[in-house]
Enzyme design. Structure first.
Site, PDB file in Angstrom:
ATOM      1  CG  HIS A 112      -6.655   4.853  -0.305  1.00  0.00           C
ATOM      2  ND1 HIS A 112      -5.292   4.695  -0.131  1.00  0.00           N
ATOM      3  CD2 HIS A 112      -6.952   4.100  -1.400  1.00  0.00           C
ATOM      4  CE1 HIS A 112      -4.801   3.898  -1.062  1.00  0.00           C
ATOM      5  NE2 HIS A 112      -5.796   3.537  -1.848  1.00  0.00           N
ATOM      6  N   GLY A 113      -8.828   5.753   3.304  1.00  0.00           N
ATOM      7  CA  GLY A 113      -9.327   6.517   4.438  1.00  0.00           C
ATOM      8  C   GLY A 113     -10.694   6.077   4.891  1.00  0.00           C
ATOM      9  N   GLY A 114     -10.917   4.769   4.969  1.00  0.00           N
ATOM     10  CA  GLY A 114     -12.249   4.268   5.276  1.00  0.00           C
ATOM     11  C   GLY A 114     -12.665   4.403   6.726  1.00  0.00           C
ATOM     12  CB  THR A 115     -10.804   4.558   9.943  1.00  0.00           C
ATOM     13  OG1 THR A 115     -10.114   3.323   9.740  1.00  0.00           O
ATOM     14  CG2 THR A 115     -11.153   4.707  11.416  1.00  0.00           C
ATOM     15  CG  ASP A 169      -1.940   1.041   1.292  1.00  0.00           C
ATOM     16  OD1 ASP A 169      -2.432   1.436   0.217  1.00  0.00           O
ATOM     17  OD2 ASP A 169      -2.308   1.471   2.403  1.00  0.00           O
ATOM     18  CG  HIS A 219      -4.635   8.300   4.445  1.00  0.00           C
ATOM     19  ND1 HIS A 219      -3.935   8.960   3.463  1.00  0.00           N
ATOM     20  CD2 HIS A 219      -5.012   7.116   3.902  1.00  0.00           C
ATOM     21  CE1 HIS A 219      -3.884   8.207   2.386  1.00  0.00           C
ATOM     22  NE2 HIS A 219      -4.523   7.087   2.615  1.00  0.00           N
ATOM     23  CD  GLU A 244      -4.124   8.506  -3.567  1.00  0.00           C
ATOM     24  OE1 GLU A 244      -4.502   9.514  -2.943  1.00  0.00           O
ATOM     25  OE2 GLU A 244      -3.535   7.557  -3.028  1.00  0.00           O
TER      26      GLU A 244
END
Length: 283
Positions: free
Chosen positions: A206-209, A82, A178, A134
């Site tokens: 990305h940055g799913g949290t 990643d 992120h 990206e």
């Protein structure tokens, strides 16, 4: 099931309309918990480590462990590098058996990003590995070294990158970030919808949290086929360690099990939101 290429996982997800969870790991406990979650849910899985974390999880140590865990799993697992920053380290991951890599040139002018992505694609092709790229920088930081502002992706650049490189997946910036979100999450779904009309390449979030289930599922309906989860898993493992340390009698092995179990629970929760539960046996 054998270690698999990420390309095949995303191809299977497309007609069924789900996303494959890509979960970052930092140690053996997180690897075990993540694999066990996928097996419990009979879900395909992407197991990944970010280049920015290698100071804490050296690639020469964690990489072979990830590959071995994937090969021993009873569900299809891709091992992904990643946020790769340079060709040399990406090459090291490929040599260890990683089946997909990401080159993150999103901080570069578009033409430089394009050229770097092509270089990595040529290298990955020699290993039969998939490539993620990206367009548009995310806010926050993957490795806590430097916080970044948000730069939303241009769908036309998504198309140009897809057509100019032939990569297998493209990550976009749509208001995701992120780390932990510092305010309300506001995703620009219209950017995904436009990119989806322009390209058939699977899109990556990305940055799913911190994103809620309804927004995850809307992203999936807009063509997202890979969703990255890192911070939530790190927090789960850390929280389990803190809770266990408060007990009057502790030992390392129970602590290790607690971290693995907490990671497992977090991954199961996300797998169910992403719609991949039961899909390991569907093909």
């Amino acid at each position: 099931m054998p270690l698999v290429n990420m390309r095949s996982l995303l191809a299977q997800a497309e007609p069924a309309g789900y996303a494959v969870g890509a979960f970052n790991v930092a140690n053996m406990e997180m690897i075990l918990g993540t694999i066990r979650a996928a097996e419990a849910c009979r879900s395909p899985l992407i197991l990944q480590v970010a280049q920015g974390r290698l100071a804490h999880s050296p690639l020469a140590l964690i990489g072979p462990m990830m590959v071995a865990a994937a090969r021993a799993a009873s569900v299809p697992v891709a091992v992904h590098f990643d946020h790769g920053r340079d060709v040399e380290t990406i090459g090291q991951a490929l040599a260890l058996g990683f089946t997909s890599v990401m080159i993150d040139g999103s901080h570069l002018p578009f033409e430089e990003n394009l050229a770097l992505t092509r270089q990595v694609k040529r290298l990955a092709d020699t290993h039969g590995a998939a490539v993620e790229a990206e367009v548009g920088q995310l806010g926050g930081s993957e490795d806590d070294e430097e916080a970044r502002g948000m730069l939303h992706s241009d769908p036309e650049e998504v198309r140009a990158l897809a057509e100019g490189t032939g990569v297998d997946a493209i990550a976009m910036s749509i208001g995701n970030a992120h780390g932990l979100y510092k305010g309300e999450v506001r995703l620009r779904f219209s950017l995904l919808e436009t990119a989806r009309r322009l390209v058939s390449t699977p899109l990556v979030l990305h940055g799913g949290t911190g994103i809620d289930a309804a927004d995850f599922q809307r992203c999936i309906r807009c063509g997202v086929r890979k969703i990255n989860i890192a911070t939530a898993s790190f927090l789960a493992a850390e929280g389990a360690a803190r809770t266990y340390a408060e007990q009057p009698a502790c030992d390392w092995f129970r602590l290790s099990a607690a971290m693995a179990d907490a990671t497992r629970s977090n991954v199961i929760e996300h797998i169910r939101i992403f719609g991949s539960e039961g899909k390991a046996d569907a093909s």
